[in-house]
Design a protein around this motif. Structure first.
Motif, short mmCIF file in Angstrom:
data_model
loop_
_atom_site.label_atom_id
_atom_site.label_comp_id
_atom_site.label_asym_id
_atom_site.label_seq_id
_atom_site.Cartn_x
_atom_site.Cartn_y
_atom_site.Cartn_z
N TYR A 369 3.43 -5.08 -8.67
CA TYR A 369 3.02 -6.46 -8.35
C TYR A 369 2.65 -6.60 -6.88
N ILE A 370 3.35 -5.91 -6.01
CA ILE A 370 3.13 -6.04 -4.57
C ILE A 370 1.73 -5.60 -4.18
N CYS A 371 1.08 -4.76 -4.99
CA CYS A 371 -0.27 -4.30 -4.65
C CYS A 371 -1.31 -5.39 -4.80
N GLY A 372 -0.92 -6.58 -5.29
CA GLY A 372 -1.81 -7.72 -5.25
C GLY A 372 -1.97 -8.27 -3.85
N GLU A 373 -1.04 -7.94 -2.94
CA GLU A 373 -1.18 -8.32 -1.53
C GLU A 373 -2.22 -7.39 -0.91
N GLU A 374 -3.16 -7.96 -0.17
CA GLU A 374 -4.35 -7.19 0.21
C GLU A 374 -4.05 -5.93 1.00
N THR A 375 -3.15 -5.98 1.96
CA THR A 375 -2.91 -4.78 2.78
C THR A 375 -2.10 -3.74 2.00
N ALA A 376 -1.22 -4.19 1.09
CA ALA A 376 -0.53 -3.25 0.21
C ALA A 376 -1.54 -2.55 -0.69
N LEU A 377 -2.54 -3.30 -1.14
CA LEU A 377 -3.61 -2.74 -1.95
C LEU A 377 -4.37 -1.66 -1.18
N PHE A 378 -4.65 -1.92 0.11
CA PHE A 378 -5.34 -0.92 0.93
C PHE A 378 -4.51 0.36 1.01
N SER A 380 -2.36 1.44 -1.08
CA SER A 380 -2.37 2.09 -2.39
C SER A 380 -3.65 2.91 -2.57
N ILE A 381 -4.80 2.32 -2.24
CA ILE A 381 -6.06 3.05 -2.36
C ILE A 381 -6.06 4.28 -1.47
N GLU A 382 -5.49 4.17 -0.28
CA GLU A 382 -5.51 5.27 0.68
C GLU A 382 -4.53 6.39 0.32
N GLY A 383 -3.69 6.18 -0.70
CA GLY A 383 -2.78 7.24 -1.13
C GLY A 383 -1.39 7.13 -0.56
N TYR A 384 -1.01 5.94 -0.14
CA TYR A 384 0.33 5.72 0.40
C TYR A 384 1.07 4.75 -0.51
N ARG A 385 2.35 4.55 -0.23
CA ARG A 385 3.11 3.55 -0.96
C ARG A 385 2.48 2.17 -0.73
N GLY A 386 2.49 1.37 -1.76
CA GLY A 386 1.84 0.06 -1.66
C GLY A 386 2.70 -0.95 -0.92
N GLU A 387 2.91 -0.71 0.36
CA GLU A 387 3.71 -1.61 1.19
C GLU A 387 2.80 -2.42 2.10
N PRO A 388 3.04 -3.72 2.24
CA PRO A 388 2.19 -4.55 3.09
C PRO A 388 2.25 -4.12 4.55
N ARG A 389 1.16 -4.37 5.25
CA ARG A 389 1.08 -4.07 6.68
C ARG A 389 1.35 -5.35 7.48
N SER A 390 1.80 -5.16 8.69
CA SER A 390 1.97 -6.30 9.59
C SER A 390 0.60 -6.75 10.09
N LYS A 391 0.46 -8.06 10.30
CA LYS A 391 -0.79 -8.62 10.81
C LYS A 391 -0.48 -9.40 12.08
N VAL A 396 -10.28 -8.08 8.20
CA VAL A 396 -11.68 -8.20 8.62
C VAL A 396 -11.95 -7.35 9.85
N GLU A 397 -10.90 -6.96 10.58
CA GLU A 397 -11.05 -6.08 11.75
C GLU A 397 -10.70 -4.64 11.40
N LYS A 398 -9.53 -4.45 10.83
CA LYS A 398 -9.07 -3.11 10.43
C LYS A 398 -8.41 -3.23 9.08
N GLY A 399 -9.16 -2.90 8.06
CA GLY A 399 -8.65 -3.00 6.69
C GLY A 399 -8.56 -1.64 6.04
N LEU A 400 -9.32 -1.44 4.99
CA LEU A 400 -9.31 -0.17 4.26
C LEU A 400 -9.81 0.95 5.15
N PHE A 401 -9.07 2.03 5.23
CA PHE A 401 -9.39 3.19 6.06
C PHE A 401 -9.59 2.79 7.53
N GLY A 402 -8.95 1.70 7.93
CA GLY A 402 -9.03 1.26 9.31
C GLY A 402 -10.36 0.62 9.69
#
Length: 607
Positions: A369-378, A380-391, A396-402
């Motif tokens: 469920y947590i992967c519905g949060e946008e940074t956790a989703l990023f 997950s796609i990148e191959g890491y645990r789907g944990e949210p990032r701090s903002k 819009v500045e540094k998202g998927l693959f930075g």
């Protein structure tokens, strides 16, 4: 399990599954069976590390082939991608649909979440387990929401192999669920997506007008009903013109946060760093939510077109569609739609002959469920645990693959199509001044006609429930799903807008509306919500990791105690709830107390 490279070897099937995804290994360093001593040096390490994002697809490949992920298979995948086994183990155990312990090739997921619990999921599970018995070759797993709430109770059977076989039983009976698990190919065909849309065929609809009208597998049928008109209009306007139209329309995100879509697109498009990425969040895992599934199953080309427009406006040439692992039919429909669009020049190096390149890649979630949060989703796609990032930094500045990334959910994206075809002023005239356009509502529970309803913002809760045929003896209505709040039967005049629900002390969220009559035990429902948040917490931050456990413990005690003892636990719940709301990193912990709080304060759940 040994968290270092060990001596375990993959089976032939496991090796074949990984090699089908990554290609054959080039050296013994990557696990090739060769007699030469090429382990003395590494080749291709940097290239392999650049493929870290293939870890999740690799885990899916193994799990799809044999039904679980063995130590040897994980070790081989880690060698191929040069990922430390300890990290890969952390990723594999993060997702509910994977198993690192042996289990049968067939898994039957039986939903025990809110709508299904109210429809008798406990009795269904007991009946299935009694019918199958031991040694049946089927693993029965109690599952969170499967996104089939309009047909509760629901079950999903998945049989590993080549190819993977799936079958849905909803509304499920013991006989049908057992048949789906024991013979997926012989199970009854799943009803069409139009069955989930009581308004299907209504020409006044904007978002659902094609569901049940067009053949979801036919690109020609889609175009005959107005498909790709919006994309042509986008190319006429140019990227800046598209963003201006979306901004002027007043469109805000439909996933619950309600952030202005035009502002998000403009912020991404203006970033000098490249490449830009587009991510479609199709991981709707909120209990009671199934609108995105219906769109993807009933009108998949609309999502492909909308993603292409969003990418064109924001300067992205690659899009990722992150899809719930529990949506096998949506996966098939979207794979077909993307392939058809690519074959007809609507995706690829030269979209519609306009010199613009864009393509879409589907990435499957695996039950988090947590992967519905946008940074956790990023992550997950990148191959890491789907944990949210701090903002900050923000996506819009540094998202998927930075890199600068725009992320929208399915409903938000498909709203772009009527904006461009009818024009921003006409779209903005729908709804209210602060909540413009149409909105999709997922209605389930104690109603005669559950399903997806499209209404303009501003309609009242009572009007929506009247359409759905609310039953007598209504006890409560849950708005916004598990992360939302309850309202009383005498509050049905609440306007369904972001500002209206906020003024009423509740939330619209993603559009979940679950009605419960007085036959549903409210304390058990609240306990299921607490169990859900405890299970789905990623564990990264203390307030959520500990708070969700304490919340569930207190609710267990309250059920067994009365008087002053229960009052003490309610006071503890308030304290824990405030701590989660104020200090959790992401929305999961911040909203985990909402439904329980509203049930105590508005419904008098424990009086």
């Amino acid at each position: 399990m040994d968290l270092h490279f060990g001596d375990s070897k993959p089976t032939d099937d496991e090796r074949a599954a990984v090699d089908a995804l990554l290609g054959p290994p080039e050296s013994s360093w990557e696990g090739a069976d060769r007699s030469d001593a090429d382990l003395r040096w590494a080749r291709g390490g940097r290239e392999a590390r650049d493929r870290r994002d293939l870890l999740l697809p690799g885990l899916h490949a193994i799990n799809d082939q044999v039904g679980w992920i063995s130590e040897g298979a994980l070790d081989y995948l880690c060698r191929r991608l040069t990922v430390p086994p300890a990290e890969a183990y952390g990723v594999a155990t993060f997702y509910a649909m994977f198993s690192v312990k042996p289990r049968p090739a067939t898994v039957l997921h039986v939903c025990t979440d809110l709508a299904c619990a109210a429809a008798g999921a406990s009795e269904l599970c007991a009946g299935i387990e009694a019918r199958l018995g031991l040694g049946s070759g089927v693993s029965v797993e109690r599952s969170p929401c499967l996104g089939l709430c309009e047909r509760a109770p629901a079950a999903l059977a998945i049989r590993a192999g080549d190819p993977v076989r799936t079958a849905v039983s909803a509304p499920a009976t013991v006989h049908d669920a057992v048949l789906a698990a024991s013979a997926p190919d012989s199970a009854p065909e799943e009803p069409s997506a139009a069955m989930a849309v009581p308004q299907a065929g209504d020409p006044s609809l904007a978002l659902l007008r094609r569901v049940g009208v067009v053949d979801p597998s036919s690109l020609d049928d889609y175009r005959a009903h107005g498909g790709y008109t919006a994309l042509r209009r986008a190319f006429e306007l140019g990227p800046a013109g598209v963003i201006r139209e979306v901004t002027d329309s007043g469109l805000v995100g439909r996933g619950g946060a309600a952030f202005p879509t035009g502002r998000k697109w403009q912020a991404t498009a203006s970033q000098p760093d490249h490449p830009h990425y587009l991510v479609c969040n199709a991981d709707e895992s909120e209990p009671g939510t199934f609108k995105d599934r219906v769109i993807m199953e009933g009108d998949p080309f609309a999502l492909v077109e909308a993603m292409t427009i969003a990418a064109y406006a924001t300067g992205a040439h690659k899009g990722y569609l992150y899809l719930r692992g529990e949506y096998p039919r949506a996966l098939r429909r979207l794979e077909h739609a993307i392939a058809q669009a690519r074959a007809r020049g609507l995706l690829g190096d030269d979209v519609l002959g306009q010199g613009y390149a864009f393509d879409i890649e589907i990435r499957r979630g695996a039950g988090a469920y947590i992967c519905g949060e946008e940074t956790a989703l990023f992550n997950s796609i990148e191959g890491y645990r789907g944990e949210p990032r701090s903002k900050p930094p923000f996506p819009v500045e540094k998202g998927l693959f930075g890199k600068p990334t725009v992320e929208n959910n399915v409903e938000t994206l498909v709203n772009v199509l009527p904006i461009l075809t009818m024009g921003a002023p006409a779209y903005a005239a729908i709804g209210t001044a602060k909540s413009t356009g149409p909105k999709l509502f997922c209605v389930s529970g104690s109603v005669e006609r559950p399903g997806i309803y499209e209404l303009p913002f501003g309609a009242t809760l009572g009007e929506l429930l009247e359409l759905a045929g609310v039953r007598e003896r209504l006890r409560a209505v849950l708005l916004g799903g598990a992360a939302g709040g309850f309202v009383r039967p005498d509050e049905l005049d609440i306007p369904l807008t972001f500002e209206g629900t906020r003024e009423a002390g509740t939330t619209l969220g993603s559009g979940v509306v679950m009605a419960f009559d007085d036959t549903v035990p409210l304390p058990r429902l609240l306990l299921r919500i607490a169990e859900f948040f405890r299970d789905e917490s990623c564990g990264q931050c203390v307030p959520c990791r500990v708070g969700t456990v304490r919340q569930e413990e207190a609710l267990h005690r309250i059920v067994q105690r009365t008087g002053a003892a229960a009052a003490d636990d309610i006071a503890l719940l308030r304290e824990v709830g405030r701590a989660m709301r104020d200090a959790s990193i992401c929305g999961l912990g911040q909203t985990a107390w909402n439904a329980v709080e509203s049930a105590i304060d508005r419904l008098g759940a424990y009086e």
